[in-house]
Design a protein around this motif. Structure first.
Motif, short mmCIF file in Angstrom:
data_model
loop_
_atom_site.label_atom_id
_atom_site.label_comp_id
_atom_site.label_asym_id
_atom_site.label_seq_id
_atom_site.Cartn_x
_atom_site.Cartn_y
_atom_site.Cartn_z
N UNK A 188 1.94 16.98 -2.77
CA UNK A 188 1.33 15.97 -1.92
C UNK A 188 2.45 15.18 -1.25
N UNK A 189 2.20 14.72 -0.05
CA UNK A 189 3.19 13.95 0.69
C UNK A 189 2.86 12.46 0.59
N UNK A 190 3.85 11.68 0.21
CA UNK A 190 3.71 10.22 0.15
C UNK A 190 3.81 9.69 1.57
N UNK A 191 2.84 8.87 1.93
CA UNK A 191 2.78 8.31 3.28
C UNK A 191 2.49 6.82 3.20
N UNK B 298 16.08 11.17 9.94
CA UNK B 298 15.15 11.37 8.83
C UNK B 298 15.91 11.79 7.58
N UNK B 299 15.36 11.38 6.44
CA UNK B 299 15.84 11.86 5.15
C UNK B 299 14.60 12.17 4.32
N UNK B 300 14.58 13.37 3.74
CA UNK B 300 13.41 13.81 2.98
C UNK B 300 13.74 13.85 1.50
N UNK B 301 12.74 13.58 0.69
CA UNK B 301 12.89 13.50 -0.77
C UNK B 301 11.79 14.30 -1.45
N UNK B 302 12.07 14.65 -2.70
CA UNK B 302 11.09 15.32 -3.55
C UNK B 302 11.26 14.84 -4.98
N UNK B 303 10.13 14.73 -5.67
CA UNK B 303 10.16 14.42 -7.09
C UNK B 303 9.21 15.38 -7.80
N UNK B 304 9.72 16.03 -8.83
CA UNK B 304 8.88 16.86 -9.67
C UNK B 304 8.15 15.93 -10.62
N UNK B 305 6.83 16.07 -10.68
CA UNK B 305 6.02 15.17 -11.49
C UNK B 305 5.94 15.61 -12.94
N UNK C 193 4.41 18.18 -7.44
CA UNK C 193 5.47 17.46 -6.73
C UNK C 193 4.91 16.42 -5.78
N UNK C 194 5.75 15.42 -5.52
CA UNK C 194 5.53 14.52 -4.39
C UNK C 194 6.74 14.68 -3.48
N UNK C 195 6.48 14.77 -2.20
CA UNK C 195 7.55 14.81 -1.21
C UNK C 195 7.33 13.66 -0.24
N UNK C 196 8.37 13.32 0.50
CA UNK C 196 8.22 12.27 1.50
C UNK C 196 9.37 12.30 2.48
N UNK C 197 9.16 11.65 3.59
CA UNK C 197 10.20 11.43 4.60
C UNK C 197 10.29 9.95 4.83
N UNK D 32 0.83 -1.20 0.00
CA UNK D 32 0.00 0.00 0.00
C UNK D 32 0.87 1.25 0.00
N UNK D 33 0.22 2.34 -0.25
CA UNK D 33 0.83 3.66 -0.18
C UNK D 33 -0.29 4.68 -0.21
N UNK D 34 0.04 5.91 0.17
CA UNK D 34 -0.98 6.95 0.21
C UNK D 34 -0.34 8.30 -0.08
N UNK D 35 -1.18 9.26 -0.43
CA UNK D 35 -0.75 10.64 -0.59
C UNK D 35 -1.71 11.52 0.18
N UNK D 36 -1.15 12.58 0.75
CA UNK D 36 -1.99 13.54 1.46
C UNK D 36 -1.50 14.95 1.18
N UNK D 37 -2.38 15.90 1.37
CA UNK D 37 -2.08 17.30 1.11
C UNK D 37 -0.87 17.75 1.94
N UNK D 38 0.05 18.46 1.27
CA UNK D 38 1.16 19.10 1.98
C UNK D 38 1.08 20.61 1.79
N UNK D 39 1.01 21.05 0.53
CA UNK D 39 0.78 22.45 0.22
C UNK D 39 0.16 22.55 -1.17
N UNK D 40 -0.04 23.74 -1.67
CA UNK D 40 -0.76 23.92 -2.94
C UNK D 40 -0.06 23.27 -4.12
N UNK D 41 1.23 22.97 -4.02
CA UNK D 41 1.98 22.35 -5.11
C UNK D 41 2.34 20.89 -4.88
#
Length: 160
Positions: free
Chosen positions: A82-85, A153-160, A117-121, A71-80
């Motif tokens: 979503x955070x992968x959770x 922690x290590x945080x990541x971002x991907x431009x979609x 974008x998608x971001x995650x920790x 499984x995986x999920x996305x949730x609102x982070x900011x207007x640009x």
């Protein structure tokens, strides 16, 4: 609850879009939390407070031979962004491409919703996860929000 079966990758695998009320998602998250309790060690309570699934609207579940395997999920982070959770694949299903399919479906969904974008920790102790996100073209970014001062922690971002 609306479940949308998106596509079959192989004849025995399917990806379903749903929400956080889906029982298979809830059960997979319980397995994930048990795993993270071990890997997060003394920091588990800190990280766990940010993993409530009741705030998640967009969930993807992977099935193999009709059994939930990831499984995986996305949730609102900011207007640009979503955070992968709650990314998780059961131990017996790892190394078979399920995580990649789950993450790609989350990215497609984020784009459909109009996000850039998608971001995650993830935790540095989750070595396989760190390698996986690098392989999926996520770039390391400065730790954000509640993770800013967390050395594991290590945080990541991907431009979609």
């Amino acid at each position: 609850m609306l479940n949308l079966i998106l596509h079959c990758i192989k004849s025995n695998m399917k990806i379903v879009r749903t929400n956080s009320e889906h029982n298979d998602f809830i059960n997979l998250v319980k397995e994930l939390d048990a795993y993270l309790k071990i890997t997060d060690q003394d920091e588990h309570d800190f990280y766990n407070q940010f993993n409530n699934i009741d705030v998640i609207k967009y969930v993807v579940i992977a099935y193999y031979k009709e059994q939930p395997v990831g499984c995986g999920a996305i949730k609102y982070f900011n207007e640009n962004s979503l955070e992968v959770k709650r990314m998780f694949v059961t131990p017996e299903a790892r190394g078979k491409g399920f995580a990649k399919e789950i993450l790609q479906e989350l990215e497609f969904w984020a784009k459909e919703l109009g996000y850039k974008n998608c971001i995650l920790e993830t935790g540095k102790r989750q070595v396989e996860a760190v390698k996986f996100y690098h392989k999926c073209k996520y770039k390391v970014i400065p730790n954000y929000g509640q993770y800013a001062n967390m050395k594991n922690s290590i945080c990541f971002k991907k431009v979609l």
